[in-house]
Write a protein that holds these residues in place. Sequence first.
Motif, mmCIF file in Angstrom:
data_model
loop_
_atom_site.group_PDB
_atom_site.id
_atom_site.type_symbol
_atom_site.label_atom_id
_atom_site.label_comp_id
_atom_site.label_asym_id
_atom_site.label_seq_id
_atom_site.Cartn_x
_atom_site.Cartn_y
_atom_site.Cartn_z
ATOM 1 N N ALA A 1 -12.087 -1.705 -16.322
ATOM 2 C CA ALA A 1 -11.355 -2.778 -16.470
ATOM 3 C C ALA A 1 -9.915 -2.562 -16.864
ATOM 4 C CB ALA A 1 -12.098 -3.487 -17.623
ATOM 5 N N ASN A 2 -9.595 -1.418 -17.578
ATOM 6 C CA ASN A 2 -8.103 -1.500 -18.054
ATOM 7 C C ASN A 2 -7.267 -0.488 -17.005
ATOM 8 O OD1 ASN A 2 -8.782 -2.681 -20.341
ATOM 9 N ND2 ASN A 2 -9.773 -0.841 -21.154
ATOM 10 N N GLY A 3 -7.804 -0.166 -15.994
ATOM 11 C CA GLY A 3 -7.084 0.669 -15.102
ATOM 12 C C GLY A 3 -6.883 0.148 -13.646
ATOM 13 N N ARG A 4 -6.390 0.774 -12.638
ATOM 14 C CA ARG A 4 -6.181 0.527 -11.363
ATOM 15 C C ARG A 4 -7.348 0.793 -10.623
ATOM 16 N NH1 ARG A 4 -0.610 0.539 -10.111
ATOM 17 N NH2 ARG A 4 -1.226 0.153 -8.086
ATOM 18 N N LEU A 5 -7.830 -0.089 -9.763
ATOM 19 C CA LEU A 5 -9.055 0.058 -9.148
ATOM 20 C C LEU A 5 -8.692 0.492 -7.449
ATOM 21 C CD1 LEU A 5 -11.028 -3.096 -10.035
ATOM 22 C CD2 LEU A 5 -11.195 -1.000 -10.971
ATOM 23 N N PRO A 6 -9.522 1.142 -6.864
ATOM 24 C CA PRO A 6 -9.336 1.138 -5.412
ATOM 25 C C PRO A 6 -9.174 0.007 -4.657
ATOM 26 C CG PRO A 6 -11.360 2.643 -6.066
ATOM 27 C CD PRO A 6 -10.944 1.690 -7.338
ATOM 28 N N VAL A 7 -7.956 0.170 -3.802
ATOM 29 C CA VAL A 7 -7.768 -0.967 -2.722
ATOM 30 C C VAL A 7 -8.703 -1.154 -1.745
ATOM 31 C CG1 VAL A 7 -5.865 -1.921 -1.545
ATOM 32 C CG2 VAL A 7 -5.390 -0.627 -3.644
ATOM 33 N N GLN A 8 -9.292 -2.094 -1.567
ATOM 34 C CA GLN A 8 -10.125 -2.564 -0.501
ATOM 35 C C GLN A 8 -9.704 -3.477 0.511
ATOM 36 O OE1 GLN A 8 -14.636 -2.440 -1.356
ATOM 37 N NE2 GLN A 8 -13.692 -2.515 -3.676
ATOM 38 N N SER A 9 -8.449 -3.283 1.200
ATOM 39 C CA SER A 9 -7.848 -3.905 2.164
ATOM 40 C C SER A 9 -7.114 -2.901 3.146
ATOM 41 C CB SER A 9 -6.945 -5.069 1.687
ATOM 42 O OG SER A 9 -5.894 -4.643 0.906
ATOM 43 N N ALA A 10 -7.114 -3.023 4.374
ATOM 44 C CA ALA A 10 -6.248 -2.012 5.093
ATOM 45 C C ALA A 10 -4.688 -2.408 4.771
ATOM 46 C CB ALA A 10 -6.621 -2.293 6.561
ATOM 47 N N HIS A 11 -3.997 -1.327 4.548
ATOM 48 C CA HIS A 11 -2.644 -1.506 4.330
ATOM 49 C C HIS A 11 -1.759 0.033 4.625
ATOM 50 C CE1 HIS A 11 -4.397 0.425 0.636
ATOM 51 N NE2 HIS A 11 -3.074 0.683 0.445
ATOM 52 N N ASN A 12 -0.634 -0.263 4.471
ATOM 53 C CA ASN A 12 0.336 0.860 4.491
ATOM 54 C C ASN A 12 1.424 0.710 3.330
ATOM 55 O OD1 ASN A 12 1.394 3.391 6.362
ATOM 56 N ND2 ASN A 12 3.100 2.226 5.803
ATOM 57 N N ASP A 13 1.511 1.583 2.597
ATOM 58 C CA ASP A 13 2.438 1.586 1.444
ATOM 59 C C ASP A 13 3.853 1.060 1.582
ATOM 60 O OD1 ASP A 13 0.027 2.221 0.313
ATOM 61 O OD2 ASP A 13 0.694 4.001 -0.806
ATOM 62 N N TYR A 14 4.435 1.439 2.677
ATOM 63 C CA TYR A 14 5.913 0.984 2.934
ATOM 64 C C TYR A 14 6.061 0.483 4.386
ATOM 65 C CZ TYR A 14 6.939 3.132 -1.697
ATOM 66 O OH TYR A 14 6.931 3.574 -2.872
ATOM 67 N N THR A 15 7.272 -0.050 4.430
ATOM 68 C CA THR A 15 7.551 -0.557 5.789
ATOM 69 C C THR A 15 8.852 -0.144 6.326
ATOM 70 O OG1 THR A 15 9.077 -2.564 4.814
ATOM 71 C CG2 THR A 15 6.603 -2.612 5.049
ATOM 72 N N GLU A 16 9.398 -0.544 7.418
ATOM 73 C CA GLU A 16 10.724 -0.001 8.010
ATOM 74 C C GLU A 16 11.620 -0.368 7.057
ATOM 75 O OE1 GLU A 16 12.311 2.244 10.653
ATOM 76 O OE2 GLU A 16 10.642 1.075 11.579
ATOM 77 N N THR A 17 11.638 -1.516 6.332
ATOM 78 C CA THR A 17 12.576 -1.791 5.319
ATOM 79 C C THR A 17 12.398 -1.368 3.847
ATOM 80 O OG1 THR A 17 12.646 -4.163 6.463
ATOM 81 C CG2 THR A 17 13.560 -3.929 4.169
ATOM 82 N N SER A 18 11.312 -1.576 3.460
ATOM 83 C CA SER A 18 11.241 -1.120 1.918
ATOM 84 C C SER A 18 11.122 0.373 1.705
ATOM 85 C CB SER A 18 9.711 -1.558 1.484
ATOM 86 O OG SER A 18 8.546 -0.947 2.232
ATOM 87 N N ALA A 19 10.945 1.284 2.681
ATOM 88 C CA ALA A 19 11.072 2.644 2.247
ATOM 89 C C ALA A 19 12.512 3.347 2.103
ATOM 90 C CB ALA A 19 10.261 3.472 3.493
ATOM 91 N N PRO A 20 13.238 2.917 3.068
ATOM 92 C CA PRO A 20 14.574 3.009 2.708
ATOM 93 C C PRO A 20 15.197 2.602 1.199
ATOM 94 C CG PRO A 20 14.616 2.508 4.943
ATOM 95 C CD PRO A 20 13.249 2.448 4.293
ATOM 96 N N LYS A 21 14.765 1.238 1.323
ATOM 97 C CA LYS A 21 15.416 0.661 0.073
ATOM 98 C C LYS A 21 14.760 1.622 -1.379
ATOM 99 C CE LYS A 21 15.263 -3.793 -2.354
ATOM 100 N NZ LYS A 21 14.926 -3.379 -3.819
ATOM 101 N N ARG A 22 13.404 1.989 -1.186
ATOM 102 C CA ARG A 22 13.007 2.689 -2.156
ATOM 103 C C ARG A 22 13.694 3.909 -2.435
ATOM 104 N NH1 ARG A 22 11.342 2.793 -7.138
ATOM 105 N NH2 ARG A 22 9.153 3.688 -7.510
#
Length: 268
Positions: free
Chosen positions: A116-137
Amino acid sequence: MTQYPFTTAKISFVPAGIREPTATYHGDTGEAVRNYEPEMREVQIVNGRLQQDRYTLDQNGFELVHQPTQLGPVTDDADPTIKSHYYPEVTEILKQKTGARDVLIFDHTIRITGNANGRLPVQSAHNDYTETSAPKRVQDLLGAQEAQRWLSGRVAQVNLWRPLVGPVTALPLALLDSLTLGPVDLRPSALIFKDRTGQIYHVSHSTGQRWTYFPNMSTEEAILIKGYDSDTSGRARFTPHTAFVDPSTPDGSATRHSIEVRAFLRFD
């Protein structure tokens, strides 16, 4: 143990008609309010162990590696042994497997089911970065001058995902083979937090997609996941993934306890 060629399970997707999905996160609970209703689709998820040598990071976007770790079943993201002992292990694996000149580890997350106090596994199809957000990071992490040096050549973002308690039977990780990722499957999605707005790709379902998992992973195994690659010459660039409920999981299976480390890689 009997190895079945695939399992059939439901994965959460963004409906094809939603062009600009958003998720607004509550700062205290971490719960998200979305501008769409997720679409659950039943898909075949191939047992990657039956042909595990065919999957490579640059061709398919993911790769299973066999590499023991000295890291125990830590439960706290702030545990100092993660940075002092585990980060060097991950750096060495990434350099060996990719030939990267430089590895910049910038983040990690421990996920535990039922915590309850931590991060749970993500249950939705996703990719962590995009064409825009990766270079910005990269720019946010390194500053303008050093980021320009990195971004002037090939840069990739790679996650290393590993169980900290094994074997993993509950909520294993499914990965979308980049070779089967359609041109309109990725949906840039805004993640709105109290202090910042990020961007990832959520995924819409298409019939040509091929999903893969590696059942019963041990703590001596890890998966490399390509989240972004600036090279557009034919390498895998994005690798959607998700935890999923495997209907063949035995009742009373152990908690899923894993760690993912995120890194940017610079090549010559």
